[in-house]
Scaffold this motif. Structure first.
Motif, short mmCIF file in Angstrom:
data_model
loop_
_atom_site.label_atom_id
_atom_site.label_comp_id
_atom_site.label_asym_id
_atom_site.label_seq_id
_atom_site.Cartn_x
_atom_site.Cartn_y
_atom_site.Cartn_z
N LEU A 164 0.85 -1.19 0.00
CA LEU A 164 0.00 0.00 0.00
C LEU A 164 0.89 1.25 0.00
N THR A 165 0.71 2.12 -0.97
CA THR A 165 1.54 3.32 -1.11
C THR A 165 1.08 4.38 -0.10
N SER A 166 1.98 4.75 0.79
CA SER A 166 1.61 5.63 1.90
C SER A 166 1.11 6.99 1.43
N SER A 167 1.67 7.51 0.34
CA SER A 167 1.28 8.86 -0.11
C SER A 167 -0.19 8.92 -0.52
N ASN A 168 -0.77 7.78 -0.89
CA ASN A 168 -2.18 7.77 -1.28
C ASN A 168 -3.12 7.99 -0.10
N TYR A 169 -2.58 7.85 1.10
CA TYR A 169 -3.41 7.95 2.30
C TYR A 169 -3.10 9.21 3.12
N GLN A 170 -2.04 9.93 2.74
CA GLN A 170 -1.62 11.09 3.52
C GLN A 170 -2.57 12.27 3.33
N LYS A 171 -2.77 12.99 4.39
CA LYS A 171 -3.54 14.22 4.30
C LYS A 171 -2.71 15.28 3.57
N LYS A 172 -3.40 16.10 2.82
CA LYS A 172 -2.73 17.18 2.10
C LYS A 172 -2.12 18.16 3.09
N LYS A 173 -0.88 18.56 2.81
CA LYS A 173 -0.22 19.52 3.68
C LYS A 173 -0.86 20.90 3.51
N ILE A 174 -1.28 21.48 4.61
CA ILE A 174 -1.76 22.85 4.60
C ILE A 174 -0.85 23.65 5.52
N TYR A 175 -0.13 24.58 4.92
CA TYR A 175 0.81 25.37 5.70
C TYR A 175 0.10 26.54 6.37
N GLU A 320 -6.31 9.56 -5.22
CA GLU A 320 -5.02 10.25 -5.14
C GLU A 320 -5.25 11.74 -4.93
N LEU A 321 -4.49 12.30 -4.01
CA LEU A 321 -4.68 13.71 -3.67
C LEU A 321 -4.40 14.60 -4.88
N LYS A 322 -5.31 15.50 -5.14
CA LYS A 322 -5.15 16.40 -6.27
C LYS A 322 -4.87 17.81 -5.76
N TYR A 323 -4.02 18.51 -6.48
CA TYR A 323 -3.74 19.91 -6.15
C TYR A 323 -4.50 20.79 -7.13
N ASP A 324 -5.03 21.90 -6.60
CA ASP A 324 -5.78 22.81 -7.46
C ASP A 324 -4.90 23.39 -8.55
N TYR A 325 -3.60 23.52 -8.28
CA TYR A 325 -2.68 24.12 -9.23
C TYR A 325 -1.53 23.14 -9.50
N PRO A 326 -1.74 22.16 -10.38
CA PRO A 326 -0.72 21.12 -10.58
C PRO A 326 0.61 21.65 -11.10
N LEU A 327 0.57 22.67 -11.98
CA LEU A 327 1.83 23.21 -12.51
C LEU A 327 2.59 23.97 -11.42
N ALA A 328 1.85 24.64 -10.55
CA ALA A 328 2.50 25.33 -9.42
C ALA A 328 3.12 24.31 -8.47
N LYS A 329 2.43 23.20 -8.23
CA LYS A 329 2.98 22.14 -7.38
C LYS A 329 4.28 21.61 -7.96
N ALA A 330 4.29 21.38 -9.28
CA ALA A 330 5.50 20.87 -9.93
C ALA A 330 6.66 21.84 -9.77
N ARG A 393 -0.38 30.08 -2.50
CA ARG A 393 -1.59 29.44 -1.97
C ARG A 393 -1.32 27.97 -1.61
N LEU A 394 -0.56 27.30 -2.45
CA LEU A 394 -0.22 25.91 -2.13
C LEU A 394 0.63 25.83 -0.86
N LEU A 395 1.35 26.89 -0.57
CA LEU A 395 2.15 26.93 0.65
C LEU A 395 1.31 27.33 1.87
N GLY A 396 0.04 27.61 1.64
CA GLY A 396 -0.85 27.89 2.76
C GLY A 396 -1.03 29.36 3.08
#
Length: 462
Positions: A164-175, A320-330, A393-396
């Motif tokens: 089981l891949t742990s990242s699939n179960y992790q809560k999204k980081k909110i800074y 799988e956790l999705k980010y509102d801004y995938p290019l910003a996450k990358a 925003r991704l950084l909270g």
């Protein structure tokens, strides 16, 4: 003696009569000798014992023991019953347990798809063969001790490794942001760097403030917030601020999870010569995540006539956790999850002029400008500001894209875009284009600050 002999003859006659009688009596289920509603290994065991002379049948059982209906109860009935059992669908009784494994599993274990790797093993040799590709030698030997020759004399073991891949179960980081403006994106475990005697813990974010504690070289330091220059630290019971120039991060904060998964066997059914095992995920009461799980299911050896086994494992993990801004996450993944690093990255964008030099669109939105910059590596002030806005925003942080005007060299006012970052009751300006064009600080400045542009705010674009 004569009376005993006569009794024996009478008993034999009774059994013979029973065998003859049952030709006209049919059981609800063919081969259901013990009358429990199904023909299974228990009935076969009763029949084999009777034919071999090791046990007797009751009169009721004797009536259903002539499986092939030839008027006799013999080895041919055993063969017929075995074939009947193999041809019938039924549920198998089992006991199951799962082991959650944190170390000692191989890369092959990690690469298993959820329904691969299951085996039915009937000996220690087969068990070793089944487990060796996935577990260390030490772990394999532990299981060979648990399931020894005595175990396999009575039982068959069904084993199934699941990763089981742990990242699939992790809560999204909110800074989060402290009142002083420091961000939890700096949180983690640190150690000292280039410290020969000690590192001061100070009462304020300033080298001129009072020292209230000392951190020795090579110490382990928990950090809750930071700003790239000063960190919120607690060491030896003393909480304050330490200079991050003399610290380096050695680990991120422990992740939190939506839930800790485990697996359970739901059913084992026999059909068309195969054992079909179904298992599913459930929420564990454990507090630690273990990615490797080994399901072990025991069935009676007399129940195992299968020529194969299939596993069907249902994983109900969150998507799988999705980010509102995938290019910003990358981009943050590339430059580091740090607000100042995000600002520098946006400010380094190649300047691509004003309209109509840039491609045109009717959707002048935050997402359009940011995606253009992340994709093309160039853009104007709107693009730079939008890129920083999404990363912030991704950084909270509470970041907004602003459209307005600033003075031009000819004295007129020109269109411009920047961002506002709200921390507590203070609104800061972060302007990547100002830093790009002037080489001066455009990060966390304030409206009207000396040495900056005169900003005329017109619109919050987002």
């Amino acid at each position: 003696m004569k009376h005993h002999k006569l009794l024996g003859l009478l008993l034999a006659a009774t059994i013979t009569a029973g065998n003859m009688l049952h030709m006209s009596v049919s059981a609800a289920v063919t081969g259901d000798i013990n009358g429990d509603g199904s023909a299974d290994s228990t009935d076969l065991s009763l029949l084999q014992g009777y034919v071999l002379g090791n046990s007797e049948l009751t009169q009721t059982q004797a009536k259903t023991a002539d499986i092939n209906g030839d008027g006799k109860t013999d080895i041919y009935d055993v063969v017929k019953l075995r074939k009947t059992i193999l041809a019938s669908d039924r549920s198998i009784k089992y006991t199951a347990v799962t082991d959650k494994i944190t170390t000692g599993y191989t890369d092959a274990f990690k690469k298993l798809s959820v329904n691969d790797g299951g085996s039915a093993v009937t000996s220690t040799t087969e068990l070793k063969t089944a487990l060796s590709p996935y577990l260390s030698e030490a772990l394999v030997n532990n299981y060979l001790t648990k399931y020894n020759d005595t175990f396999f004399s009575q039982s068959v073991l069904l084993v199934k490794p699941v990763f089981l891949t742990s990242s699939n179960y992790q809560k999204k980081k909110i800074y989060t942001t402290a009142e002083c403006g420091c961000s939890s994106s700096y949180a983690g475990t640190y150690t000292t760097k280039n410290v020969t005697s000690y590192l001061n813990i100070r009462v304020e974010h300033s080298a001129a403030s009072e020292s209230i504690g000392r951190i020795p070289p090579n110490a382990i330091i928990p950090v809750s917030y930071g700003n790239g220059q000063w960190a919120h630290v607690t060491y030896d019971g003393i909480s304050g601020y330490a200079n991050m120039d003399y610290m380096q991060k050695i680990s991120e904060p422990a992740p939190s999870y939506e839930f800790i998964p485990d697996l359970k066997v739901d059913s084992i059914k026999y059909s068309a010569g195969k054992l079909n095992i179904t298992a599913s995920e459930f929420k564990s009461t454990a507090t630690d995540f273990a990615p490797a799980i080994l399901i072990q299911t025991t069935i009676s050896k007399k129940d195992y006539y299968a020529n194969g086994t299939t596993w069907s494992v249902t994983i109900t993990q969150p998507p799988e956790l999705k980010y509102d801004y995938p290019l910003a996450k990358a981009r943050l993944d590339a430059v580091g999850w740090d607000l100042q690093a995000a600002f520098k990255s946006a400010a380094a964008t190649t300047y691509y002029g004003q309209k109509p030099d840039m491609p045109q669109t009717t959707d002048y939105s935050l997402e359009w400008y940011a995606d253009y910059g992340f994709t093309n590596g160039k853009g104007n002030c709107y693009v730079m500001a939008a890129m920083f806005c999404e990363m912030g925003r991704l950084l909270g942080y509470d970041v907004h894209l602003i459209s307005g005007k600033v003075p031009l060299k000819d004295g007129s006012m020109g269109a411009h875009s920047w961002t506002e970052v709200k921390i507590g009751d203070t609104t800061y300006v972060c302007d990547p284009d100002f830093a790009h064009e002037t080489g001066n600080n455009g990060y966390m400045i304030t409206y009207g600050q000396s040495g900056t542009w005169r900003y005329v705010k017109e619109l919050v674009m987002d």
